[in-house]
Scaffold this motif. Sequence first.
Motif, mmCIF file in Angstrom:
data_model
loop_
_atom_site.group_PDB
_atom_site.id
_atom_site.type_symbol
_atom_site.label_atom_id
_atom_site.label_comp_id
_atom_site.label_asym_id
_atom_site.label_seq_id
_atom_site.Cartn_x
_atom_site.Cartn_y
_atom_site.Cartn_z
ATOM 1 N N VAL A 4 43.001 -41.842 10.993
ATOM 2 C CA VAL A 4 44.237 -41.664 10.227
ATOM 3 C C VAL A 4 44.035 -40.656 9.099
ATOM 4 O O VAL A 4 44.893 -39.797 8.851
ATOM 5 C CB VAL A 4 44.723 -43.013 9.667
ATOM 6 C CG1 VAL A 4 45.893 -42.815 8.709
ATOM 7 C CG2 VAL A 4 45.124 -43.949 10.801
ATOM 8 N N GLU A 53 48.559 -42.583 16.069
ATOM 9 C CA GLU A 53 47.340 -43.349 15.807
ATOM 10 C C GLU A 53 47.667 -44.621 15.037
ATOM 11 O O GLU A 53 47.075 -45.679 15.273
ATOM 12 C CB GLU A 53 46.346 -42.497 15.022
ATOM 13 C CG GLU A 53 45.110 -43.233 14.531
ATOM 14 C CD GLU A 53 44.231 -43.746 15.668
ATOM 15 O OE1 GLU A 53 43.576 -44.806 15.493
ATOM 16 O OE2 GLU A 53 44.208 -43.114 16.745
ATOM 17 N N ILE A 54 48.637 -44.556 14.139
ATOM 18 C CA ILE A 54 48.983 -45.711 13.308
ATOM 19 C C ILE A 54 49.724 -46.778 14.107
ATOM 20 O O ILE A 54 49.493 -47.982 13.920
ATOM 21 C CB ILE A 54 49.832 -45.252 12.101
ATOM 22 C CG1 ILE A 54 48.993 -44.367 11.180
ATOM 23 C CG2 ILE A 54 50.374 -46.451 11.333
ATOM 24 C CD1 ILE A 54 49.786 -43.764 10.037
ATOM 25 N N THR A 71 48.942 -38.314 13.861
ATOM 26 C CA THR A 71 48.683 -39.335 12.836
ATOM 27 C C THR A 71 49.594 -40.545 13.021
ATOM 28 O O THR A 71 49.143 -41.697 12.930
ATOM 29 C CB THR A 71 48.879 -38.734 11.432
ATOM 30 O OG1 THR A 71 47.987 -37.623 11.251
ATOM 31 C CG2 THR A 71 48.586 -39.782 10.359
ATOM 32 N N HIS A 115 39.391 -46.552 12.904
ATOM 33 C CA HIS A 115 40.843 -46.308 12.893
ATOM 34 C C HIS A 115 41.262 -45.588 11.612
ATOM 35 O O HIS A 115 42.032 -44.604 11.658
ATOM 36 C CB HIS A 115 41.570 -47.639 13.035
ATOM 37 C CG HIS A 115 43.046 -47.566 12.787
ATOM 38 N ND1 HIS A 115 43.906 -46.855 13.605
ATOM 39 C CD2 HIS A 115 43.819 -48.118 11.808
ATOM 40 C CE1 HIS A 115 45.141 -46.968 13.145
ATOM 41 N NE2 HIS A 115 45.105 -47.728 12.063
#
Length: 385
Positions: free
Chosen positions: A113, A165-166, A162, A109
């Motif tokens: 990022v 994804e967070i 980004t 992960h």
Amino acid sequence: MNSSLLEQPGLDPPPGVIPDFVHTGGYHNFGYGLIISTSIISTVAVLARLVSSIGMRKLLIEDLLLVAALGVFSGIQYITYDLSIYPGFWTHQWNVQNGFLPHFLYNVHLGAVFYGPASLLIKISILVNWLRIFVPKNTRGPTFWILHTLIWTNVVFYFITTVTEIVRCYPREKIWNPFYEGGVCTININDQNIATSIINFISDSTILAAPQWVIWKLQMSRARKWGISLLFVIGIGAWVFGVVRLAYFIKLLWSNDATFIFSGVALWTILEVTTGFLIMGIPAFPRAAKMLPMSDSIASFFQSLWSRSGLSKTQISIPQWQFYKPKSRRRRGLWEITDLETHDMLSVATTNVNSNTTQVHTTTGGNESDDAIKTHDDPARTQIV
């Protein structure tokens, strides 16, 4: 959670294979060597760029973007270092325990990022530099709009990917902990990653092709065009590494052996980012080498050695690079491309109506005499020699 479950293999092994959680079969030294070599290459490339710009007394925005990219890249390197320690590169998932998977998936992960901002900063640095090189001031031609479109498209694209994804799962622990009960993931990460990879491939291809169209329209000999064009060939390396990374990444989405496939993703990600640093750093090496504190002393030392050896200049020629301080104004060879030409290669033509002649001057400040420029009454015959 049952502790016995955490001690079991992270994946059922093939028939006849016994899991080994101590000797995982991973390649540790390979990871260490990859981290050290790419870190050195990237750092040297950024330092060369900074030294070159400081020598010109003009620190550019693309230089600052490279420094920021190097900082984000260190996060990717840390993740690779952690993978190298345990379980090592190319370790099959049945050789690690279930209890290790949350830690491993958390690093995956983090890698996703970090990759977005690192790639964004490098690409914007390259595009801003090419905007400075290929687009004369106060002009709004096709090249201007192509490069600006690429810049802002990449900004929007990497910002969205980004952020998603967070925040793709709530609570966020569900992203990396396969044993977390409850929570919800609102984004289909497989579909997003496939779309992201395809858009990234298109972006890389466009960035690679963009300067070639401009280079081949410059008023210079075909041989010189090949020399400058091939200077950007290293961008093909970044493109190839990105394509291979894409293949591994898509394979990772559908594979159960995540620890093994992720090694390929990490490898090609690092090579792709490192090549991006080289695209910006290589053109700055000549000027940076010339500015070394001991450059003149080292050159004199080698010349004295050649003199004492009894070899004349006809027996052994002094290296042409000589810290990039040529003693004569001869025609440069195809590969002798100076830092001036790579930082500010575009010549701006201004027409003098009274004399009906064309004068060509470079956009960089100072040192115009370093690059001999011949002008003729016929603009089509203008050459850079």
